[in-house]
Structures are given as C-alpha cells and as structure tokens.
Write a protein that holds these residues in place. Structure first.
Motif, mmCIF file in Angstrom:
data_model
loop_
_atom_site.group_PDB
_atom_site.id
_atom_site.type_symbol
_atom_site.label_atom_id
_atom_site.label_comp_id
_atom_site.label_asym_id
_atom_site.label_seq_id
_atom_site.Cartn_x
_atom_site.Cartn_y
_atom_site.Cartn_z
ATOM 1 N N ALA A 1 0.822 -1.214 0.000
ATOM 2 C CA ALA A 1 0.000 0.000 0.000
ATOM 3 C C ALA A 1 0.855 1.262 0.000
ATOM 4 O O ALA A 1 0.541 2.237 -0.674
ATOM 5 N N ALA A 2 1.973 1.236 0.735
ATOM 6 C CA ALA A 2 2.827 2.423 0.809
ATOM 7 C C ALA A 2 3.465 2.712 -0.544
ATOM 8 O O ALA A 2 3.552 3.866 -0.969
ATOM 9 N N GLN B 1 0.866 4.203 -2.944
ATOM 10 C CA GLN B 1 0.573 5.588 -2.569
ATOM 11 C C GLN B 1 1.709 6.505 -3.026
ATOM 12 O O GLN B 1 1.466 7.547 -3.627
ATOM 13 N N VAL C 1 1.662 6.801 -6.912
ATOM 14 C CA VAL C 1 0.547 7.596 -7.439
ATOM 15 C C VAL C 1 0.758 9.074 -7.108
ATOM 16 O O VAL C 1 0.539 9.953 -7.945
ATOM 17 N N GLU C 2 1.243 9.349 -5.901
ATOM 18 C CA GLU C 2 1.484 10.750 -5.533
ATOM 19 C C GLU C 2 2.588 11.359 -6.388
ATOM 20 O O GLU C 2 2.544 12.526 -6.745
ATOM 21 N N SER D 1 3.159 5.136 -12.612
ATOM 22 C CA SER D 1 2.566 3.848 -12.346
ATOM 23 C C SER D 1 3.408 2.780 -13.018
ATOM 24 O O SER D 1 3.935 3.000 -14.098
ATOM 25 N N ASP E 1 -7.532 4.225 -8.841
ATOM 26 C CA ASP E 1 -6.410 4.139 -7.902
ATOM 27 C C ASP E 1 -6.467 5.233 -6.848
ATOM 28 O O ASP E 1 -6.188 5.006 -5.684
ATOM 29 N N LYS E 2 -6.800 6.455 -7.275
ATOM 30 C CA LYS E 2 -6.814 7.569 -6.319
ATOM 31 C C LYS E 2 -7.958 7.425 -5.324
ATOM 32 O O LYS E 2 -7.833 7.826 -4.168
ATOM 33 N N ASN F 1 -9.117 4.375 -4.431
ATOM 34 C CA ASN F 1 -8.731 3.221 -3.609
ATOM 35 C C ASN F 1 -7.719 3.570 -2.524
ATOM 36 O O ASN F 1 -7.789 3.045 -1.414
ATOM 37 N N ILE F 2 -6.764 4.441 -2.851
ATOM 38 C CA ILE F 2 -5.721 4.721 -1.855
ATOM 39 C C ILE F 2 -6.038 5.956 -1.013
ATOM 40 O O ILE F 2 -5.235 6.346 -0.176
ATOM 41 N N GLY F 3 -7.176 6.565 -1.245
ATOM 42 C CA GLY F 3 -7.615 7.631 -0.365
ATOM 43 C C GLY F 3 -7.238 9.038 -0.790
ATOM 44 O O GLY F 3 -7.448 9.988 -0.042
ATOM 45 N N LEU F 4 -6.692 9.197 -2.012
ATOM 46 C CA LEU F 4 -6.421 10.558 -2.480
ATOM 47 C C LEU F 4 -7.728 11.247 -2.863
ATOM 48 O O LEU F 4 -7.818 12.464 -2.890
#
Lengths: 196, 388
Positions: A90-91, A94, A97-98, A102, B47-48, B50-53
């Motif tokens: 998960a990290a 995240q 994506v930030e 991808s 994705d955004k 799902n991961i909470g963005l």
C-alpha cells in the motif's frame, strides 16, 4: 533469461525530458535495457513488439487505460500483466501515485527485483516535478519583472518621475494595499490601457 | 464549518449531477466544500479513490464491482449509494462500416438484432476476402461499453473475442481514431458520439437504450470503510447530487446546466452539444438526421439515481460471460452489495421505493435476466467465453 540479467524496461511518457531523466537514472543504476515510447498511437502493438518485463507510465497519460486491457485474457494478449504493487504494498502504490508514475510488471519477474526500479522512478519523478516547479517560478518571476518595467515606464511618462522614484511609488503602494508589486504594476497597465 | 471533499471525475456528460451539485451550490448548501478533480483515465480515478487521495469518485459501475472483487487490481470494497446516470452510451460506426451494414440489413436500422445480424454478414464477407478483422473501441475492460458492444454483436452471431478486435481507447481519443481508421466503430458516452457525427466521421448506429432498456452507467463511488466512518457526510453528498439531478432533469434548466458543464475545467465541450445529449435529441448522421429518445441518458428521472442491486448482478454476469472471472455465489453477493439503495434511502429520508425503480434490464435478446440463476441465464447465450 533476460529478466534474470537486466529486465527490459519500457517508459511510456509524452514528456521527452522526464523520460530522459528517468532513463539516465535507470542506466546509472545498471538497468541497460530501457526503451522510451512517446508515440501513443498503436501503443499496445508497440509494447507487444518490445515484449518488456516492466512498463512505467506517467499518470497524466490517458493511455494508461489502454495498458489495463493487457490484464484481460483476450486474443490480442500474449502475456498477462499485473501491477506489481499488490495488497501488501500500500505504501508503494501511494508513493508512486502521488509522484505521478505507475508501474506494470509482466508476470514472472521477481518482485524484489522491481522495488529498486520503482523507488528510483518515484525519486526521479519527484525531482522532475521540483524542476518543473522551479522553472515555472522562474518564468513567473521573469513575467513579473516585465510587468513592473512596463508600469515603471508608464509612471515615469505620466508623472514625470525618474526610474527609482517610479519604483519607490510602486513599492510603497503595494505595501499600503498589502499586495504584490507585480499586482499593482498590472493594475497600472490595465488602467492606462483603459484610459487610452 | 464545511467539510472539504476531493472528488475525481472524467469529463463526460454523466458527471453532470456531481458538477452541477458543486457549481450550482447544492453541495455548499449541504455544508460540503467539494474540490472536483478532472482525471484523464479510469485507472487513475480508481487508484486515487482506492488509496484515499479521493473521498469519492464518478466511476464506471463495473469498476466499482471489479474493485470490490479484486479483479484486475487490488481489492478495495466500494459502496455506490447513488447512480449518476443510466444509459447515455451510443455505438458509432465509420461511414464505410455504416454503408456495409446498411447494404446487408434486413429489417429496421433501429432494431439491434437487424444490425447485429447484418454485422455478422459483413464480418463473414471480410473473413472470406482475407480483410483485417473490424476493430471496435471501448473505454475500459470493466466497462458498460465493453459489455454492451459484446452483448449486441454476439446476439447477431459475432464472437467478440474471435471475429473482431476490441480495443481500449481513452474517450478523448475515440473520434481521432475513428477518423484515422484505427478503429471502425466505438461505444462511448456523451459527448463523443455527437462530436464524431458533427465532424462527419461517424454515424450513430445505436443508443445503448436500444440494446438494454435500463443500464446503470456511472455511479458515485466511495470506499466502503469511508462510508462507514462518514455516514453524515455521505448522506449530505447524496442529497446534493440528488438535488442537482432533479435540477438537470427540469427541461427549463437544461441550458444553464449545459453551460456549467461546458466550462473548460469541467467537460470543456460546446454547451450546445452537451444540451443535445441531456435532451436526448441527437444528430445521428453527418447529413443532419436527428433522433430523439426519452431513454438516451437518464440523470435522475424514473428513479434512475437509486441503486438497484439487480443491475450489479447483471454486470457481474457479464464479467462471468466473457471470462473476466469465474462464477461464485459469494462474489455475486459481493457485487450486489456494492449497490446501496439503503444508503440512498437513508440520505433522502425515504423508505424503499420498489415501485419507482423497476429492476428490469430489458435486453433485446436472450431470456429475461434472473439474478438467482446466473449460470442458467448465461447458458442461454450461444456465444460466451469457454474455459480452455
């Protein structure tokens, strides 16, 4: 097997500069098989022809959905592909994506071999974003300078001031109005154009 | 104090209820400070979310189900308390394919069985002459567009995995791909079909409402655990979207709604084109032929906004039919549980509205859909994915 030596990595990115930064970083880290795709037409065909182990794509690229099709078992697909960041990562997902990147990995490549590739991409993407940010700031500083110079010129002409006096007037007005000098300068330009 | 929310959307007309909820102030009136984030791909939206963005998203209904089942990606349970749109897609074909279908057709061009059968003849002739298979564009593997195209052509005898190519294309690239001959046809939502017709590069062959009378298209999606932690915020969001949908469905408000949607940071397409799709009055041919339908896109009318688990079951059945997943009763239950009429009713203070929300899928071919016997239902279709 190529995946055991140096995995073949495809970078799908319409920004040539960012792709170059990424490619350079990967090569420095010893990943020699890096190919950059910038042409989005027939993307799947290009990827099938290259047959990569890892695909990296920029999140601002609408063609990401095209890649998702490769998960699907259909006639056009040679090898199923799965995004390597799974439930336990998960990290990683995240962070990527930030950062705006991808990664997709072809089944069969060991997960621990991918981690350094993705970490490197994330840091390069972040570095590129910072660079872009600085470039934008420099550009806007340059724009501000131009606006201030024009406003000074107007004040000098209309009020018969010299350059220093014009600047002092702009600065003191900005301080009084709690605005940026460039904002005051812009209103002077706008006003003088309306009064023409 | 208002609650800040980040909500992702794809620039399509069926994001209307969300956009109008924000831009017309319905969200603010519910105490929500919503930032709408325009996205470029469904993968990003998923994705955004799902991961909470993102706190919520405008999402393809099948993606909400796929996420909850862990298909194609990581497993994140999703709750869909509000349908943003029913129907709204159309199948557009190139002028050349249109002419070929019309040369083979027996029956009415608006009858999907007639066009699908004609397509089968076109496909057979091409195979015989050694021509490349026809290529159809759709928006995502887990999309209504994918299933609607497949349902239609398979009814006429065309195997979507064997006889033609189905490729994913981002909606904004559809029109260019049709013009350049990369695809021969596509199934996509508004406004892209109208854009192709206006440019003279496509004919709208079918509204998807010809294929399925009532097909859920986009949902308002949130993470299930977020919905459990923020019930009041979710209820406020549903109310704001509901008021926006009601506003959009009043004919006298359509021009204003289209104007709001046309803004560059929203959909960014001419207001007039958007209004045509809201009104269900579309130019279907470059020669100017118009077609009007009361079923083209339903934003809130006829109980469209209330989630219907039978619709989720139908989408799940399509995933099974085309080999995206193997059938299990547990997965079916999970899929149906994504659609949450209970949250919709709770937000709007209404008890069940069974009478207002007919569960009918209303497909033009095959037996009526029965969620209690999916295996039996699918067995009635000759063309489907077979286990290798």
């Amino acid at each position: 097997m190529s995946a055991e030596s140096s995995p073949k990595i495809v970078i799908v990115d319409e920004s040539p500069i960012r792709a170059a930064i990424l490619e350079e970083g990967l090569r420095e880290a010893g990943f020699t098989g890096v190919v950059h795709i910038s042409e989005m037409q027939s993307l799947l065909a290009q990827i099938f022809a290259l047959d990569p182990d890892v695909i990296l794509i920029d999140l601002e690229n609408p063609s990401r959905d095209v890649l998702e099709q490769m998960f699907q078992v259909s006639r056009a697909v040679r090898r199923p592909i799965a995004m390597f960041v799974d439930q336990s990562d998960a990290a990683s997902i995240q962070a990527s994506v930030e950062a705006g990147v991808s990664a997709y990995i072809v089944d069969g490549l060991k997960k621990e071999r991918i981690k350094p590739i993705l970490d490197l991409c994330i840091s390069r993407f972040n570095a590129f974003a910072k660079l872009q940010d600085e470039l934008d700031r420099t550009k806007s500083a340059l724009e501000d300078r131009k606006v201030i110079d024009r406003a000074k010129g107007i004040l000098m002409k209309v009020k018969g001031l010299n350059e220093d006096e014009a600047y002092v007037l702009l600065r003191s007005t900005a301080m009084r109005e709690k605005k940026k000098i460039s904002e005051i300068a812009q209103s002077i330009i706008t006003a003088s154009e309306m009064l023409k | 104090m208002s609650t800040p929310l980040r909500i992702g959307f794809i620039p399509l007309v069926d994001a209307a209820a969300l956009i109008v909820a924000v831009d017309k102030g319905f969200a603010a009136a519910e105490g929500l400070d919503i930032t709408l984030v325009r996205e470029v791909s469904w993968s990003n939206v998923r994705d955004k979310l799902n991961i909470g963005l993102f706190d919520a998203a405008h999402l393809l209904a099948p993606v909400a189900i796929a996420s909850s089942l862990g298909l194609g990606h990581i497993k994140v349970p999703i709750a869909a308390p509000f349908n943003l749109g029913l129907n709204g897609n159309a199948i557009t074909v190139s002028p050349a394919l249109h002419a070929a279908i019309m040369a083979e057709i027996e029956g009415e061009p608006l009858d999907p069985m007639a066009t699908a059968t004609a397509l089968a003849r076109v496909v057979a002739k091409r195979k015989k002459s050694g021509a490349e298979p026809l290529t159809f564009g759709m928006t995502f593997p887990f999309s209504t567009h994918n299933y609607q195209l497949r349902f239609w052509m398979a009814a006429g005898g065309v195997d979507p995995d064997e006889d033609v190519r189905l490729v994913v294309l981002p909606p904004p690239y559809m029109v260019d791909s049709l013009a350049s001959g990369q695809v021969d046809a596509f199934c996509v939502g508004a406004p892209w079909n109208s854009v192709a017709v206006d440019l003279g590069v496509g004919h709208i062959l079918h509204f998807v409402s010809d294929i399925l009378v009532r097909a859920v298209e986009k949902v308002l999606a949130v993470r299930q655990n977020w919905s459990e932690k923020n019930p009041d915020v979710l209820a406020a969001l549903v109310r704001a979207a509901s008021r926006a949908a009601e506003f959009i469905e009043q004919p006298e408000n359509r021009a204003e709604a289209a104007q709001l949607l046309s803004q560059p940071e929203r959909i960014g397409v001419d207001a007039e084109v958007i209004q045509r799709t809201l009104d269900g009055r579309l130019k279907i041919s470059p020669d100017g032929t118009m077609r009007q339908s009361g079923r083209y896109l339903l934003v809130g009318r006829e109980g469209a906004a209330r989630p219907d688990p039978v619709q989720a079951a139908w989408l799940y059945a399509q995933m099974v039919r085309w080999g995206q997943t193997a059938y299990s009763l547990e997965a079916l239950k999970t899929a149906m549980g994504v659609f949450r009429p209970d949250l919709y009713d709770a937000a709007l203070g209404r008890a069940g509205q069974a009478a207002e929300a007919p569960g009918a899928i209303g497909a033009f071919a095959g037996p009526p859909f029965n969620p209690d016997d999916i295996a039996g239902h699918l067995a009635a279709f000759a063309i489907r994915h077979r286990q290798a």
